[in-house]
Design a protein around this motif. Structure first.
Motif, mmCIF file in Angstrom:
data_model
loop_
_atom_site.group_PDB
_atom_site.id
_atom_site.type_symbol
_atom_site.label_atom_id
_atom_site.label_comp_id
_atom_site.label_asym_id
_atom_site.label_seq_id
_atom_site.Cartn_x
_atom_site.Cartn_y
_atom_site.Cartn_z
ATOM 1 N N VAL A 176 30.211 20.896 51.882
ATOM 2 C CA VAL A 176 31.572 21.274 52.256
ATOM 3 C C VAL A 176 31.629 22.750 52.628
ATOM 4 O O VAL A 176 32.246 23.136 53.624
ATOM 5 C CB VAL A 176 32.549 20.972 51.109
ATOM 6 N N THR A 177 30.972 23.585 51.828
ATOM 7 C CA THR A 177 30.931 25.030 52.093
ATOM 8 C C THR A 177 29.486 25.507 51.985
ATOM 9 O O THR A 177 28.638 24.857 51.369
ATOM 10 C CB THR A 177 31.787 25.815 51.092
ATOM 11 N N TYR A 178 29.216 26.678 52.539
ATOM 12 C CA TYR A 178 27.876 27.241 52.441
ATOM 13 C C TYR A 178 27.533 27.619 51.002
ATOM 14 O O TYR A 178 26.370 27.534 50.592
ATOM 15 C CB TYR A 178 27.746 28.456 53.354
ATOM 16 N N ALA A 179 28.528 28.033 50.237
ATOM 17 C CA ALA A 179 28.271 28.398 48.841
ATOM 18 C C ALA A 179 27.780 27.184 48.048
ATOM 19 O O ALA A 179 26.799 27.269 47.296
ATOM 20 C CB ALA A 179 29.539 28.972 48.209
ATOM 21 N N LEU A 180 28.432 26.036 48.219
ATOM 22 C CA LEU A 180 28.002 24.820 47.534
ATOM 23 C C LEU A 180 26.641 24.361 48.036
ATOM 24 O O LEU A 180 25.820 23.868 47.268
ATOM 25 C CB LEU A 180 29.036 23.715 47.750
ATOM 26 N N LEU A 181 26.396 24.555 49.316
ATOM 27 C CA LEU A 181 25.125 24.145 49.894
ATOM 28 C C LEU A 181 23.978 24.959 49.308
ATOM 29 O O LEU A 181 22.939 24.406 48.937
ATOM 30 C CB LEU A 181 25.198 24.317 51.416
ATOM 31 N N ARG A 182 24.166 26.265 49.207
ATOM 32 C CA ARG A 182 23.097 27.131 48.674
ATOM 33 C C ARG A 182 22.777 26.811 47.223
ATOM 34 O O ARG A 182 21.627 26.853 46.806
ATOM 35 C CB ARG A 182 23.503 28.602 48.804
ATOM 36 N N GLU A 183 23.813 26.502 46.431
ATOM 37 C CA GLU A 183 23.614 26.271 45.001
ATOM 38 C C GLU A 183 23.165 24.853 44.688
ATOM 39 O O GLU A 183 22.725 24.585 43.573
ATOM 40 C CB GLU A 183 24.911 26.576 44.244
ATOM 41 N N GLY A 184 23.257 23.935 45.657
ATOM 42 C CA GLY A 184 22.864 22.556 45.435
ATOM 43 C C GLY A 184 21.684 22.144 46.287
ATOM 44 O O GLY A 184 20.517 22.371 45.929
ATOM 45 N N HIS B 161 12.327 22.532 61.768
ATOM 46 C CA HIS B 161 13.393 23.513 61.566
ATOM 47 C C HIS B 161 14.471 22.873 60.680
ATOM 48 O O HIS B 161 15.051 21.858 61.053
ATOM 49 C CB HIS B 161 13.974 23.882 62.936
ATOM 50 N N ILE B 162 14.716 23.441 59.503
ATOM 51 C CA ILE B 162 15.738 22.925 58.592
ATOM 52 C C ILE B 162 16.927 23.879 58.616
ATOM 53 O O ILE B 162 16.790 25.059 58.296
ATOM 54 C CB ILE B 162 15.199 22.770 57.157
ATOM 55 N N GLN B 163 18.094 23.354 58.986
ATOM 56 C CA GLN B 163 19.270 24.174 59.259
ATOM 57 C C GLN B 163 20.425 23.832 58.323
ATOM 58 O O GLN B 163 20.768 22.669 58.149
ATOM 59 C CB GLN B 163 19.723 23.955 60.710
ATOM 60 N N GLN B 164 21.028 24.849 57.703
ATOM 61 C CA GLN B 164 22.249 24.657 56.926
ATOM 62 C C GLN B 164 23.447 24.515 57.865
ATOM 63 O O GLN B 164 23.551 25.236 58.857
ATOM 64 C CB GLN B 164 22.505 25.851 56.008
ATOM 65 N N VAL B 165 24.366 23.604 57.533
ATOM 66 C CA VAL B 165 25.616 23.482 58.282
ATOM 67 C C VAL B 165 26.757 23.211 57.307
ATOM 68 O O VAL B 165 26.566 22.591 56.260
ATOM 69 C CB VAL B 165 25.577 22.358 59.343
ATOM 70 N N SER B 166 27.942 23.689 57.654
ATOM 71 C CA SER B 166 29.130 23.454 56.846
ATOM 72 C C SER B 166 29.984 22.378 57.500
ATOM 73 O O SER B 166 30.231 22.416 58.712
ATOM 74 C CB SER B 166 29.952 24.744 56.704
ATOM 75 N N ALA B 167 30.439 21.422 56.720
ATOM 76 C CA ALA B 167 31.277 20.351 57.243
ATOM 77 C C ALA B 167 32.657 20.852 57.658
ATOM 78 O O ALA B 167 33.419 20.121 58.288
ATOM 79 C CB ALA B 167 31.430 19.245 56.193
ATOM 80 N N LEU C 8 19.259 14.160 58.532
ATOM 81 C CA LEU C 8 20.489 14.728 57.971
ATOM 82 C C LEU C 8 20.550 14.432 56.482
ATOM 83 O O LEU C 8 20.331 13.308 56.052
ATOM 84 C CB LEU C 8 21.723 14.124 58.664
ATOM 85 N N PHE C 9 20.859 15.461 55.714
ATOM 86 C CA PHE C 9 21.158 15.325 54.288
ATOM 87 C C PHE C 9 22.555 15.889 54.091
ATOM 88 O O PHE C 9 22.758 17.094 54.144
ATOM 89 C CB PHE C 9 20.105 16.058 53.462
ATOM 90 N N ALA C 10 23.540 15.017 53.886
ATOM 91 C CA ALA C 10 24.938 15.429 53.712
ATOM 92 C C ALA C 10 25.323 15.252 52.247
ATOM 93 O O ALA C 10 25.447 14.125 51.766
ATOM 94 C CB ALA C 10 25.856 14.605 54.611
ATOM 95 N N ASP C 11 25.498 16.358 51.532
ATOM 96 C CA ASP C 11 25.771 16.318 50.095
ATOM 97 C C ASP C 11 27.272 16.297 49.837
ATOM 98 O O ASP C 11 28.040 16.996 50.501
ATOM 99 C CB ASP C 11 25.144 17.539 49.418
ATOM 100 N N GLU C 12 27.690 15.496 48.842
ATOM 101 C CA GLU C 12 29.111 15.344 48.469
ATOM 102 C C GLU C 12 29.984 15.063 49.699
ATOM 103 O O GLU C 12 31.049 15.645 49.879
ATOM 104 C CB GLU C 12 29.593 16.591 47.721
#
Length: 219
Positions: A70-78, A116-122, A136-140
Motif C-alpha cells: 500500500v505504501t513504500y514504508a510498509l513495503l520496506r518493512e515487510g 531487476h526487482i522494483q518496488q511499487v506503491s499501489a 509480481l508480489f503484491a502484499d496485503e
C-alpha cells in the motif's frame, strides 16, 4: 542452490512454498492467512527463487519483477526486508553475492543474472503504467483499490519468460469481499490458506497453543 532453504523456514511454511513449486499449471497464487502466518515470508522466498530461475538474460536486460504494498514504508518493512534476507541467505549457501546493484533512491535492485526487482506503491497508479514484468508480489493487496490491483496484475505480461503473480492478504473484515470476488471466484487462482498458528518458524509450541486457544481458526 535453493535446496537449503529449509534452514530458514518452519516445517509448515516449507509446505506452503512446496505448494507453489508443485502447482506449475497456475500462474497466479493467493496466500490468505492470519497475522504472522508466514505468508509474506514464504511469498518473498518464492519470488526470489522465481527471479533467480526465470529472470535472467544471456544478452541485454533481464526481466522485471514488481514488489508492491500500500505504501513504500510498509513495503520496506515487510516484503522488501524478506526478499533481501533470502537473497543474503541463498547467496551464502551458493558462495555468491546475488545482488549486483541496489539503487535505494529509485527503489530497485539488480541480481547477478540481470533480473531487476522494483518496488511499487499501489497508491501511485501513474507509476504502474510503465512496467512490463514477468513477476509480481503484491502484499496485503485486499487493502488496494480495485483499479490498482487490476493494473498491477495487468503489468505481468513478459512473453519471453515464465510469469508468476503472488497475491497476499490477511484475513479481516475489510478483506472478505475482496477475497470472495477476486480470488475465490477465479478458477485460475491457486488459493493457499494459512492460519496464524502455521508460523512454526517464529512461534514456540507453548505460545502457539495459547494463540490457538484465544484466536479463531481462520486467523
Amino acid at each position: 542452490m535453493v535446496s537449503r532453504v529449509e534452514v530458514v523456514l518452519g516445517e509448515r511454511q516449507q509446505k506452503l512454498r512446496q505448494a507453489v513449486i508443485e502447482d506449475a499449471l497456475k500462474a497466479i497464487f493467493a496466500f490468505i492467512g492470519g497475522v504472522g502466518s508466514g505468508k509474506t515470508r514464504v511469498s518473498g522466498l518464492c519470488i526470489v527463487e522465481h527471479c533467480l530461475r526465470h529472470g535472467g538474460a544471456e544478452e541485454g536486460p533481464g526481466g522485471v519483477a514488481l514488489v508492491a504494498s500500500v505504501t513504500y514504508a510498509l513495503l520496506r518493512e515487510g516484503p522488501w526486508k524478506e526478499i533481501k534476507y533470502f537473497l543474503h541467505i541463498l547467496g551464502q549457501a551458493c558462495g555468491k553475492k546475488l545482488i549486483r546493484q541496489e539503487n535505494r533512491a529509485e527503489k530497485w535492485l539488480q541480481l547477478i543474472n540481470g533480473c531487476h526487482i522494483q518496488q511499487v506503491s499501489a497508491r501511485n497508479l501513474d507509476e504502474l503504467q510503465t512496467y512490463n514484468a514477468f513477476a509480481l508480489f503484491a502484499d496485503e493487496c485486499a487493502s488496494y483499490k480495485r483499479a490498482a490491483l487490476e493494473r498491477l496484475i495487468a503489468r505481468v505480461r513478459d512473453r519471453r519468460r515464465k510469469n508468476m503473480t503472488i497475491l497476499c492478504s490477511s484475513i479481516h473484515e475489510r478483506s472478505a469481499e475482496w477475497i470472495e470476488s477476486v480470488v475465490l471466484e477465479n478458477d485460475n487462482v491457486r488459493v493457499i490458506l494459512a492460519p496464524t498458528s502455521d508460523d512454526d518458524f517464529w512461534l514456540v509450541d507453548g505460545y502457539r497453543r495459547g494463540l490457538e486457544a484465544i484466536m479463531s481458526e481462520r486467523r
